[in-house]
Design a protein around this motif. Sequence first.
Motif, PDB file in Angstrom:
ATOM      1  N   VAL A  15      40.621 -14.439 -37.724  1.00 35.33           N
ATOM      2  CA  VAL A  15      41.091 -14.298 -36.334  1.00 35.33           C
ATOM      3  C   VAL A  15      40.104 -14.970 -35.379  1.00 35.33           C
ATOM      4  CG1 VAL A  15      41.590 -12.669 -34.461  1.00 35.33           C
ATOM      5  CG2 VAL A  15      42.321 -12.131 -36.798  1.00 35.33           C
ATOM      6  N   PHE A  16      38.831 -14.608 -35.519  1.00 37.53           N
ATOM      7  CA  PHE A  16      37.828 -15.097 -34.565  1.00 37.53           C
ATOM      8  C   PHE A  16      37.649 -16.611 -34.669  1.00 37.53           C
ATOM      9  CE2 PHE A  16      35.049 -11.522 -32.695  1.00 37.53           C
ATOM     10  CZ  PHE A  16      36.141 -10.696 -32.546  1.00 37.53           C
ATOM     11  N   SER A  17      37.796 -17.167 -35.882  1.00 39.90           N
ATOM     12  CA  SER A  17      37.657 -18.620 -36.030  1.00 39.90           C
ATOM     13  C   SER A  17      38.663 -19.346 -35.156  1.00 39.90           C
ATOM     14  CB  SER A  17      37.888 -19.033 -37.480  1.00 39.90           C
ATOM     15  OG  SER A  17      36.964 -18.407 -38.315  1.00 39.90           O
ATOM     16  N   ARG A  18      39.851 -18.752 -35.018  1.00 42.43           N
ATOM     17  CA  ARG A  18      40.876 -19.367 -34.161  1.00 42.43           C
ATOM     18  C   ARG A  18      40.732 -18.958 -32.703  1.00 42.43           C
ATOM     19  NH1 ARG A  18      42.240 -18.818 -38.990  1.00 42.43           N
ATOM     20  NH2 ARG A  18      43.673 -20.187 -40.100  1.00 42.43           N
ATOM     21  N   LEU A  19      40.265 -17.748 -32.471  1.00 43.40           N
ATOM     22  CA  LEU A  19      40.128 -17.232 -31.106  1.00 43.40           C
ATOM     23  C   LEU A  19      39.098 -18.027 -30.298  1.00 43.40           C
ATOM     24  CD1 LEU A  19      41.563 -14.827 -29.743  1.00 43.40           C
ATOM     25  CD2 LEU A  19      39.584 -13.422 -30.329  1.00 43.40           C
ATOM     26  N   VAL A  20      38.247 -18.753 -30.994  1.00 45.16           N
ATOM     27  CA  VAL A  20      37.269 -19.613 -30.314  1.00 45.16           C
ATOM     28  C   VAL A  20      37.993 -20.573 -29.367  1.00 45.16           C
ATOM     29  CG1 VAL A  20      35.579 -21.447 -30.716  1.00 45.16           C
ATOM     30  CG2 VAL A  20      35.582 -19.429 -32.180  1.00 45.16           C
ATOM     31  N   GLU A  21      39.231 -20.945 -29.731  1.00 45.34           N
ATOM     32  CA  GLU A  21      40.014 -21.875 -28.907  1.00 45.34           C
ATOM     33  C   GLU A  21      40.844 -21.166 -27.846  1.00 45.34           C
ATOM     34  OE1 GLU A  21      39.548 -25.014 -29.498  1.00 45.34           O
ATOM     35  OE2 GLU A  21      38.398 -24.680 -31.348  1.00 45.34           O
ATOM     36  N   SER A  22      40.687 -19.850 -27.704  1.00 40.99           N
ATOM     37  CA  SER A  22      41.529 -19.101 -26.762  1.00 40.99           C
ATOM     38  C   SER A  22      41.388 -19.616 -25.338  1.00 40.99           C
ATOM     39  CB  SER A  22      41.144 -17.613 -26.791  1.00 40.99           C
ATOM     40  OG  SER A  22      41.829 -16.904 -25.776  1.00 40.99           O
ATOM     41  N   ALA A  23      42.502 -19.553 -24.596  1.00 40.89           N
ATOM     42  CA  ALA A  23      42.473 -19.951 -23.186  1.00 40.89           C
ATOM     43  C   ALA A  23      41.704 -18.948 -22.339  1.00 40.89           C
ATOM     44  CB  ALA A  23      43.902 -20.094 -22.659  1.00 40.89           C
ATOM     45  N   ASP A  24      41.480 -17.741 -22.871  1.00 44.68           N
ATOM     46  CA  ASP A  24      40.679 -16.773 -22.113  1.00 44.68           C
ATOM     47  C   ASP A  24      39.203 -17.050 -22.393  1.00 44.68           C
ATOM     48  OD1 ASP A  24      40.343 -14.327 -20.476  1.00 44.68           O
ATOM     49  OD2 ASP A  24      39.390 -13.610 -22.301  1.00 44.68           O
ATOM     50  N   PRO A  25      38.429 -17.344 -21.352  1.00 46.23           N
ATOM     51  CA  PRO A  25      37.036 -17.750 -21.594  1.00 46.23           C
ATOM     52  C   PRO A  25      36.190 -16.646 -22.221  1.00 46.23           C
ATOM     53  CG  PRO A  25      37.433 -17.455 -19.234  1.00 46.23           C
ATOM     54  CD  PRO A  25      38.768 -17.356 -19.919  1.00 46.23           C
ATOM     55  N   VAL A  26      36.497 -15.390 -21.907  1.00 44.26           N
ATOM     56  CA  VAL A  26      35.690 -14.305 -22.476  1.00 44.26           C
ATOM     57  C   VAL A  26      36.025 -14.119 -23.952  1.00 44.26           C
ATOM     58  CG1 VAL A  26      35.100 -11.865 -22.331  1.00 44.26           C
ATOM     59  CG2 VAL A  26      35.437 -13.182 -20.236  1.00 44.26           C
ATOM     60  N   LEU A  27      37.317 -14.101 -24.292  1.00 44.35           N
ATOM     61  CA  LEU A  27      37.684 -13.979 -25.712  1.00 44.35           C
ATOM     62  C   LEU A  27      37.088 -15.128 -26.517  1.00 44.35           C
ATOM     63  CD1 LEU A  27      41.429 -12.830 -25.639  1.00 44.35           C
ATOM     64  CD2 LEU A  27      39.431 -11.528 -26.384  1.00 44.35           C
ATOM     65  N   SER A  28      37.150 -16.312 -25.958  1.00 42.61           N
ATOM     66  CA  SER A  28      36.610 -17.475 -26.643  1.00 42.61           C
ATOM     67  C   SER A  28      35.107 -17.321 -26.898  1.00 42.61           C
ATOM     68  CB  SER A  28      36.906 -18.719 -25.799  1.00 42.61           C
ATOM     69  OG  SER A  28      36.111 -19.789 -26.209  1.00 42.61           O
ATOM     70  N   ALA A  29      34.384 -16.852 -25.881  1.00 43.59           N
ATOM     71  CA  ALA A  29      32.926 -16.706 -26.028  1.00 43.59           C
ATOM     72  C   ALA A  29      32.571 -15.578 -26.994  1.00 43.59           C
ATOM     73  CB  ALA A  29      32.288 -16.452 -24.657  1.00 43.59           C
ATOM     74  N   VAL A  30      33.309 -14.465 -26.913  1.00 41.92           N
ATOM     75  CA  VAL A  30      33.060 -13.346 -27.823  1.00 41.92           C
ATOM     76  C   VAL A  30      33.308 -13.794 -29.263  1.00 41.92           C
ATOM     77  CG1 VAL A  30      33.905 -11.059 -28.538  1.00 41.92           C
ATOM     78  CG2 VAL A  30      33.589 -11.565 -26.112  1.00 41.92           C
ATOM     79  N   ALA A  31      34.371 -14.572 -29.459  1.00 40.33           N
ATOM     80  CA  ALA A  31      34.708 -15.038 -30.803  1.00 40.33           C
ATOM     81  C   ALA A  31      33.643 -15.991 -31.334  1.00 40.33           C
ATOM     82  CB  ALA A  31      36.075 -15.709 -30.796  1.00 40.33           C
ATOM     83  N   PRO A  70      50.706 -16.617 -26.171  1.00 39.71           N
ATOM     84  CA  PRO A  70      50.453 -17.882 -26.876  1.00 39.71           C
ATOM     85  C   PRO A  70      49.290 -18.640 -26.239  1.00 39.71           C
ATOM     86  CG  PRO A  70      52.445 -18.036 -25.537  1.00 39.71           C
ATOM     87  CD  PRO A  70      52.024 -16.597 -25.498  1.00 39.71           C
ATOM     88  N   GLY A  71      48.430 -19.180 -27.068  1.00 41.63           N
ATOM     89  CA  GLY A  71      47.274 -19.913 -26.552  1.00 41.63           C
ATOM     90  C   GLY A  71      46.103 -19.017 -26.202  1.00 41.63           C
ATOM     91  N   VAL A  72      46.367 -17.703 -26.112  1.00 41.05           N
ATOM     92  CA  VAL A  72      45.301 -16.754 -25.784  1.00 41.05           C
ATOM     93  C   VAL A  72      44.972 -15.905 -27.002  1.00 41.05           C
ATOM     94  CG1 VAL A  72      44.669 -14.758 -24.380  1.00 41.05           C
ATOM     95  CG2 VAL A  72      45.916 -16.659 -23.344  1.00 41.05           C
ATOM     96  N   ALA A  73      46.031 -15.323 -27.626  1.00 36.20           N
ATOM     97  CA  ALA A  73      45.838 -14.463 -28.793  1.00 36.20           C
ATOM     98  C   ALA A  73      46.136 -15.259 -30.060  1.00 36.20           C
ATOM     99  CB  ALA A  73      46.748 -13.249 -28.697  1.00 36.20           C
TER     100      ALA A  73
END
Lengths: 162, 298
Positions: free
Chosen positions: B155-171, B228-231
């Motif tokens: 999950v986190f490997s893909r969440l790095v590309e999330s449009a949400d900057p916090v989710l992306s950074a946490v991932a 989509p694009g976030v989760a």
Amino acid sequence: MTARAVAEGVLDPELPVLTLAELGVLREVIESDDRVVVTITPTYSGCPAIEEMRRDLRTALTEAGYRDVEVRTVLAPAWTTDWISESGRRKLLEHGIAPPARVGPRPAGPVPLNLVPPPARVPCPRCGSAETTELSRFSATACKALRRCESCREPFEHVKEL
Amino acid sequence: MSFDNAYEAINDGAGEDAHWAFGTGFDDPLAGVDRALPAGVPVAELTAYCLMLGDDALVLSQRLAEWCSRAPELEEDVALANIALDLLGQARLLLSRAGEVEGAGRDEDTLAYLRDEHEFRNVRLVEIDCGPGPGGDFASTIARLLVFSSWRLAVFSRLVESADPVLSAVAAKGVKELAYHRDHAAQWTLRLAGGTEYSRERMVAGLARVWPLVGELFDPHPVELALPGVAVDPSLLRPEVDQVLDTVFGAAGLHRPEIAPLSPVAGRTGRDGAHTEALGYLLAEMQYLARSLPGASW
């Protein structure tokens, strides 16, 4: 003393042989008039030392005469052990802690699985022997592994690659 | 610096910012982080998604911490506590983000300590009691950690590309931590499966114990599909995770269990707040002090 010089001199609370700058967690120091904004980044997500770092930075800057001090946290780009400076690595070694190897950027694609501990070449910080064994991937702090030298038989800590 | 007593030492530097005695209130883990909400993202769903990922980490962190001083060897006390600490750190960031996106004034402590069981959105896999108390054992703890960290790493490997900057950074931070957790669980799986006949039996039983709860990890939830694009849609992860698990099982001489998934309750699973009875006991212990002395500070 400039605010940057003060901030750069603050020691890491868990590895007090290094400064925060050498550890690579000090990202930015911006000084304007009486105001200083310091930006730091955590090592591990759950690193409890970050609050100590914030407090130590505030205290050092306040004692140096800066009255308006703000310490901010950034998460990106994520800290890795590659951010530890050359002088930081040297000081770790001098204090009996094996520094991490350089890992470079993470390759694209799935993270490879390690079914056996990778054959890390971590020389003993005391006698320099290359014959060392990992005792535990996890140690007294999140950032260190525990190893033993098979030549001098001393256990030592290793800042594991992140 | 010297102090006359421990209380004074703890209190030092708090100044006017008194701490909530049982909370984390001393520090905002997202202080200074870019918190802009990406345009067009539904707020309720993003809040729920942060809670889902945050609650998974919080609840498993609590379960792993239960092993501290009870693990088979000292190094393992330290390892499981370190893994729990990484997950707690991820939970703090994610719950803080959930509270901030929601905009109703709930912070990470309120979300961790003052929600009831049906408001938790973790998968049921993380809440079941795998020990160290009665009915649990170390092998099922390892089996759960292997499955969960393999899934979360995907999950986190893909969440790095999330449009949400916090989710992306946490991932981005979490990926490397989770890789260590997965390796640790995989290496223990090999050690237990390749040890004695008895340790192997225990490992097989441990996998069987957690397996009914594995399917839920990959069931896409309406919340995930609305972002989509976030989760990350977990149904897309199954081949990658299966490949990792099959590699471990192959090396350990184990077979992937064939056990039917635990049914949802009236169509609802952990992600909807429908939990096993284990979660209530876990929360009772985790939340008791904070609730018995509401707002206590030092």
